[in-house]
Design an enzyme around this catalytic site. Structure first.
Site, mmCIF file in Angstrom:
data_model
loop_
_atom_site.group_PDB
_atom_site.id
_atom_site.type_symbol
_atom_site.label_atom_id
_atom_site.label_comp_id
_atom_site.label_asym_id
_atom_site.label_seq_id
_atom_site.Cartn_x
_atom_site.Cartn_y
_atom_site.Cartn_z
ATOM 1 N N GLU A 142 0.708 -1.174 -0.074
ATOM 2 C CA GLU A 142 0.177 -0.014 -0.018
ATOM 3 C C GLU A 142 0.946 1.381 0.148
ATOM 4 O O GLU A 142 0.496 1.997 -0.843
ATOM 5 C CB GLU A 142 -0.882 0.113 0.978
ATOM 6 C CG GLU A 142 -2.096 -0.997 1.216
ATOM 7 C CD GLU A 142 -1.747 -1.991 2.183
ATOM 8 O OE1 GLU A 142 -2.704 -2.601 2.872
ATOM 9 O OE2 GLU A 142 -0.538 -2.439 2.348
ATOM 10 N N ASP B 146 -1.712 -4.909 3.461
ATOM 11 C CA ASP B 146 -1.873 -5.348 5.060
ATOM 12 C C ASP B 146 -2.694 -6.648 5.220
ATOM 13 O O ASP B 146 -3.578 -6.882 4.526
ATOM 14 C CB ASP B 146 -2.554 -3.945 5.532
ATOM 15 C CG ASP B 146 -1.455 -2.981 5.503
ATOM 16 O OD1 ASP B 146 -0.352 -3.288 5.686
ATOM 17 O OD2 ASP B 146 -1.901 -1.701 6.064
ATOM 18 N N TYR C 100 1.327 -5.390 13.226
ATOM 19 C CA TYR C 100 0.359 -4.745 12.700
ATOM 20 C C TYR C 100 -0.846 -4.154 13.892
ATOM 21 O O TYR C 100 -0.947 -4.913 14.528
ATOM 22 C CB TYR C 100 -0.430 -5.586 11.573
ATOM 23 C CG TYR C 100 -1.508 -4.822 10.803
ATOM 24 C CD1 TYR C 100 -1.231 -3.983 10.065
ATOM 25 C CD2 TYR C 100 -2.765 -5.366 10.652
ATOM 26 C CE1 TYR C 100 -2.077 -3.008 9.307
ATOM 27 C CE2 TYR C 100 -3.776 -4.673 9.915
ATOM 28 C CZ TYR C 100 -3.148 -3.511 9.164
ATOM 29 O OH TYR C 100 -4.087 -2.735 8.224
#
Length: 710
Positions: A32, A105, A321
């Site tokens: 991303e 992600d 994350y």
């Protein structure tokens, strides 16, 4: 091209395609963000080229519903405006690549981004080109590339179902609110519940009637040692003190200084370490301990996840994350924590090998939020981080290490004292073994009592009655609102920050002393939604829907079925609202002065960024003025104008001269109208940590400061 990932029968509708490639080049990896791309490319080496999609490349059109209700709620995706050059570049790179890997992600949004990329680049869904990792470290990234998988269409369906539901709710209710109340309003599955919670709490506060009650606290002595005890009851029964008369009756029974020790009860109490952070618990702690807004917490966490340059270590991802509701820790991370704890504090402090049970509904493909490398202590990497990054990293690091340590053990003692049937109770505790408290600050402190035995006597030093009144429930802070939403099963880790931002942007609520207060507009909108769309603001209904969506993610239900189950009754509510909702006129408040352009009365209007003055003769006269607050201080720059309090578009207060643009003086800190006795620069009032204010010099190079004020 079908836009749903699967048909109702769960058969993949996309046909397998064969792509003709030019001479094979490097392996192409798409992530991303550019920051993430930079880190990963260094780990993978010369045979890989890593590029960024810069978020989503396809989305629903903003100007229309973009959901075909008559055709199984088919989403009508378009390429995002302005991304054509990027899409063309990605197509060119993919065509020339040896292989294409999608490394967005590891959550629903990331899976959807990969699915859209696969569509744009004509990649077969059967191809194992999806790569996921929970932390951006060399080992994690390289291991992930050894085990690529297919795009998880169940995960994509779950994301798509949420997106469609949000569109159906927002793009259906909002136009009704525009017609009945005013333009620019919105409603949503999570934001409407958040607003209702805030309004309901305000109603509780307004309806609250304080009740009187009393306490009696005493100071006692055993030899030379003093300790405190509080009144509990009379003649073996707990006795509430509701009035001053109740207190007088108790005080009349006290005679002399001697109290008998009736009972000494000793226990050992264990306090377990806290669980490692989920997104919501991190947001709550960052708000309470660091004074971070939710949006800021997520922004800084994103920076830590994507990585920073740590001197000779190079670019490193510092945390796992940050969008997760899991408290799971990988065996590798547990082992590393054990080694660190054993080395620093001894084996007895480590709880290596204990299992953690996840909260109901947690998406356990993820881990909890933890440092990628526990040996990167906050002190060791402090010089490479800015102050906000260091604060949040320290919070995460301490919480993780504490979570892998054993319980703290306390010796507690409870002592009953009595005289003439009047009972006081003293409670004491002492840390016997600090366990996780060795590293994790806790609010509890030891409260030592002198050693006492039953049937001995202690002396009363003094007794103090005090009147109190019950307090209304507190308004929600960002932390307590997130906690309440999570406890009710409303929303998911990625939704909390944007939800809080939206209800403020729409001016449904405002922050007053860091607490949410509903505006008149917010109360009106909430009343209408509660009346005409009760399911939207029903926490049980919304939590049940979240469970249904989780089942889509697990492959147990079809997304179209879940959306249809919601929409059919919702469509009837829409019809009722269109017919039954009355138009509401929000009256403008008189400003108390006339327009300096046309002479008509000025009024106070409500706009996107709050209230402002406007001419009542609009649209013939479009004169407007900002509502300013004078602070009674002359401008220290021009010495002619007055300093006024203003707000940025992001609602941050600053101070400026009312002669702007002729005078461009501005200051984030409040000038006080005096000059510094050392440097001659103007003095300002700053907020200080722990509450209170302090007068300091506005010149950063001058160290003049006055005593703190509470």
């Amino acid at each position: 091209m079908p836009t749903s990932t699967k048909s109702k029968t769960k058969t993949t509708t996309k046909k397998k395609t064969t792509r003709k490639r030019v001479t094979p080049g490097k392996n192409l990896v798409i992530v991303e963000s550019p920051a993430k791309a930079k880190t990963i490319e260094k780990y993978l080496g010369r045979n890989y080229k890593v590029v960024a999609s810069v978020g989503h490349i396809r989305d629903l059109k903003k100007s229309t519903m973009s959901v075909d209700i008559e055709n199984d709620y088919e989403p009508q995706y378009i390429n995002i405006r302005g991304k054509a050059p990027l899409i063309n570049s990605l197509k060119k790179e993919a065509k020339a690549a040896k292989a294409v890997y999608l490394a967005s992600d590891p959550d629903r949004e990331g899976e959807a981004i990969s699915w859209h990329l696969a569509h744009i680049l004509n990649l077969p869904l059967e191809e194992k080109n999806r790569v996921v990792f929970n932390e951006i470290t060399k080992d994690a990234v390289k291991n992930a590339f050894k085990e690529p998988r297919q795009i998880d269409v169940d995960l994509v369906d779950a994301q798509q179902a949420r997106r469609v539901l949000d569109r159906l709710v927002g793009y259906s209710i909002s136009p009704i609110l525009w017609k009945k109340v005013k333009k620019g309003l919105s409603a949503g599955r999570v934001q409407s519940i958040a607003l209702k919670l805030i309004v309901d709490r305000e109603n509780e506060i307004n309806a609250f009637i304080p009740e009187e009650y009393w306490s009696i606290d005493g100071e006692f002595k055993k030899g030379t040692k003093k300790f405190k005890a509080s009144f509990w009851g009379i003649d073996g029964k707990k006795h509430p003190l509701k009035t001053n008369e109740d207190v007088i009756k108790v005080m009349e029974r006290l005679d002399g200084p001697d109290f008998n020790v009736d009972k000494v009860e000793k226990k050992e109490r264990r306090r377990n370490a806290p669980l490692p952070y989920t997104t919501s618990s991190m947001q709550q702690d960052a708000a309470n301990k660091l004074n971070f807004r939710t949006r800021k917490t997520m922004m800084v966490a994103q920076q830590l996840y994507e990585g920073l340059t740590l001197g000779s270590q190079g670019h490193q991802g510092l945390i796992t994350y940050m969008r997760t509701d899991s408290t799971r820790i990988s065996p590798v991370a547990q082992s590393a924590a054990h080694n660190y704890i054993a080395d620093q504090f001894g084996e007895k402090y480590s709880k290596h090998g204990s299992k953690v049970k996840n909260a109901s509904g947690a998406q356990d493909a993820h881990e909890a939020i933890r440092p990628s490398n526990v040996f990167n202590t906050p002190d060791a990497i402090a010089k490479y981080l800015d102050k906000d990054q260091l604060k949040l990293y320290t919070l995460i690091w301490n919480r993780f290490v504490a979570s892998q340590m054993v319980a703290a053990i306390f010796d507690t003692v409870k002592v009953n004292l009595s005289q003439n049937g009047v009972i006081f109770i003293a409670n004491g505790s002492q840390v016997k073994f600090d366990g996780y408290l060795r590293i994790y600050n806790d609010s509890d402190k030891s409260n030592m009592l002198p050693e006492m035995e039953e049937n001995e006597t202690v002396k009363k030093a003094n007794v103090k009655p005090e009147q109190h009144f019950t307090q209304p429930p507190a308004r929600y802070s960002e932390a307590t609102l997130i906690k309440t939403l999570e406890e009710n099963g409303v929303g998911r880790p990625s939704t909390y920050a944007p939800t809080l931002e939206t209800i403020q942007k729409r001016y449904y609520v405002r922050l007053s002393a860091k607490r949410f207060e509903p505006t008149e507009l917010g109360e009106i909108v909430n009343k209408l939604i509660v009346e005409f769309f009760p399911n939207i603001v029903n926490t049980e209904f919304t939590a049940e829907m979240e469970k249904d969506l989780d089942e889509v993610e697990e492959g147990k239900r079809q997304w179209i079925e879940v959306v249809d189950q919601f929409y059919k009754p919702f469509a009837k509510e829409l019809e009722n609202a269109e017919e039954g909702m009355e138009k509401i006129q929000i009256k403008d408040e008189p400003a108390g002065f006339d327009c300096d352009v046309c002479g008509s009365p000025m009024v106070i209007k409500l706009g996107r960024f709050g209230k402002f003055y406007a001419c009542s003769n609009f649209p013939d006269c479009r004169n407007t003025k900002a509502i300013v607050k004078e602070i009674g201080v002359k401008c220290p720059l021009c010495h002619e104008g007055n300093i006024i309090e203003r707000k940025t578009k992001k609602n941050r207060i600053f101070y400026g001269c009312d002669r702007y643009p002729d005078c461009e003086f501005t200051s984030w800190d409040k000038p006080i109208g005096r000059d510094c006795p050392k440097s001659g620069h103007f003095l300002v009032e700053k907020k200080v940590r722990g509450g209170g204010k302090q007068v300091v010099c506005s010149n950063d190079e001058c160290d003049y400061q006055e005593e703190k004020q509470k």
